[in-house]
Design an enzyme around this catalytic site. Sequence first.
Site, PDB file in Angstrom:
ATOM      1  CG  HIS A  91     -14.530  10.496  41.602  1.00 37.16           C
ATOM      2  ND1 HIS A  91     -13.490  11.373  41.415  1.00 37.16           N
ATOM      3  CD2 HIS A  91     -15.376  11.096  42.486  1.00 37.16           C
ATOM      4  CE1 HIS A  91     -13.706  12.469  42.141  1.00 37.16           C
ATOM      5  NE2 HIS A  91     -14.839  12.314  42.802  1.00 37.16           N
ATOM      6  CE1 TYR A 104      -5.737  10.961  38.010  1.00 33.43           C
ATOM      7  CE2 TYR A 104      -3.468  10.971  38.780  1.00 33.43           C
ATOM      8  CZ  TYR A 104      -4.783  10.556  38.922  1.00 33.43           C
ATOM      9  OH  TYR A 104      -5.146   9.740  39.976  1.00 33.43           O
ATOM     10  N   PRO A 122       2.924   8.001  43.895  1.00 33.18           N
ATOM     11  CG  PRO A 122       2.715  10.139  44.784  1.00 33.18           C
ATOM     12  CD  PRO A 122       3.720   9.094  44.434  1.00 33.18           C
ATOM     13  CE  LYS A 142      -3.832   1.156  40.828  1.00 32.20           C
ATOM     14  NZ  LYS A 142      -5.267   0.797  40.910  1.00 32.20           N
ATOM     15  CE1 TYR A 144      -8.467   6.430  39.202  1.00 32.25           C
ATOM     16  CE2 TYR A 144      -6.188   6.920  38.643  1.00 32.25           C
ATOM     17  CZ  TYR A 144      -7.359   7.238  39.302  1.00 32.25           C
ATOM     18  OH  TYR A 144      -7.420   8.373  40.088  1.00 32.25           O
TER      19      TYR A 144
HETATM   20  C1  PHB Z   1      -4.778  12.652  46.471  1.00 30.42           C
HETATM   21  O1  PHB Z   1      -5.953  13.072  46.517  1.00 30.42           O
HETATM   22  O2  PHB Z   1      -3.945  12.890  47.394  1.00 30.42           O
HETATM   23  C2  PHB Z   1      -4.347  11.829  45.279  1.00 30.42           C
HETATM   24  C3  PHB Z   1      -5.304  11.404  44.381  1.00 30.42           C
HETATM   25  C4  PHB Z   1      -4.919  10.640  43.287  1.00 30.42           C
HETATM   26  C5  PHB Z   1      -3.589  10.318  43.109  1.00 30.42           C
HETATM   27  C6  PHB Z   1      -2.616  10.750  44.029  1.00 30.42           C
HETATM   28  C7  PHB Z   1      -2.997  11.510  45.122  1.00 30.42           C
HETATM   29  O3  PHB Z   1      -3.229   9.590  42.019  1.00 30.42           O
END
Ligand code: PHB
Length: 392
Positions: A72, A201, A293, A297, A385
Amino acid sequence: MRTQVAIIGAGPAGLLLGQMLHQAGIDNIILERQSAEHVLSRIRAGVLEQITVDLLDQVGVGARMHHEGLVHDGFALSFGGSKHRIDLHQLTGGKTVMVYGQTEVTRDLMVARAAAGLSTVYEAADVELHDFDGTQPCVSYGRIGSRQRIDCDFIAGCDGYHGVSRASVPAAAITNYEKVYPFGWLGVLSDTPPVAEELIYSNHERGFALCSMRSPSRSRYYIQCPLTEKLADWSDQNFWDELRRRLDPATAEALITGPSIEKSIAPLRSFVAEPMRFGKLFLAGDAAHIVPPTGAKGLNLAASDVRYLSQAMIEFYGERSQAGIDHYSARCLRRIWKAERFSWWFTSLMHRFPDDGLIGHKLQSAELDYLVGSRAASTVMAENYVGLPFDA
Ligand code: PHB
Ligand code: APR
């Protein structure tokens, strides 16, 4: 029985450490409380920083990740009814992230360990750590009704937040820093095509939402929920309806829903234990720290801890140098606290906090509006990130 390094825990940290030590000719054994099937049943985030991809390649388990993983170049922030792309590749001078489920990372490491004929004791009951502050460290565990003892030079506590390793350290020798967030994440896994090619997000007045994925045919979605929520109160339809309400209209319209194959509620916390070394015992991964989450990280911090720890062990056995061992904790913590800060900041920016009132959402909207309009602010977001350089 004797080994050079006794590893407690066969999650990503323990398994990756085992491979790195094996590659350096350092004998190790892993003691895991659960069965291999149970370990693989855990659904966890899988956004890998380049350093984690490189470490998996280095120990020879990167093939399936490169074949099935998704590279990505960016992700989207959704707020105020529209999406704004953060171009990771452009903002970081070419860096990307790899989307590849933690379950698959764990599976690849398990397969490699078995193929190398390395020893992993699954369903090791009542693991105990002994004399790790003395001269004859060892671990013991129960198996089929008898206690087994393994003498060792070092113990690596890779047994997660609820493990026995950190709990074995005298309270006076450790400082725990913790922040528990006033909400959780309700997550759904579904065999449906992801709503978008990149992660989204979303900051919405109803609460945070995240659109993620495991593959082009398996999606992972989350919505922020009160800690009092009960899974039984969330039918699939209720979940999809609430997710749609929190997304920009175009994304909500494009969402393809289907039956959940996994549904769970997880709490969010920031946690760090200092230091991470106690004599011959070294903590790594979730045993020493937890991040919310939001910034994905957790797995990446486990990988960087293990990189530092394996280097320290290699220096000790190869050069009889204590330097890496003596600096292990400080080196890890310097990186850990920067990731904790980013994860806390991103969580604070994207979620509704009960005590913030109406002004809280307005301030978050202003910061998001500034962030997506400022190359400098977007660069700060992007470089954290994708993962900061080692020892930065
Ligand atoms: C996930 O795919 O479980 C996931 C992806 C990005 C995040 C948190 C969880 O920031
Ligand atoms: N004895 C032996 N094994 C134990 C014990 C114990 N007393 N307690 C826990 N374990 C095992 C758990 O069953 C688990 O398999 O230790 C392992 C720890 O693995 P994780 O919790 O996955 O932690 P870690 O390997 O550090 O990986 C960090 O996992 O939780 C996610 O978000 C986190 O992505 C991050 C990653």
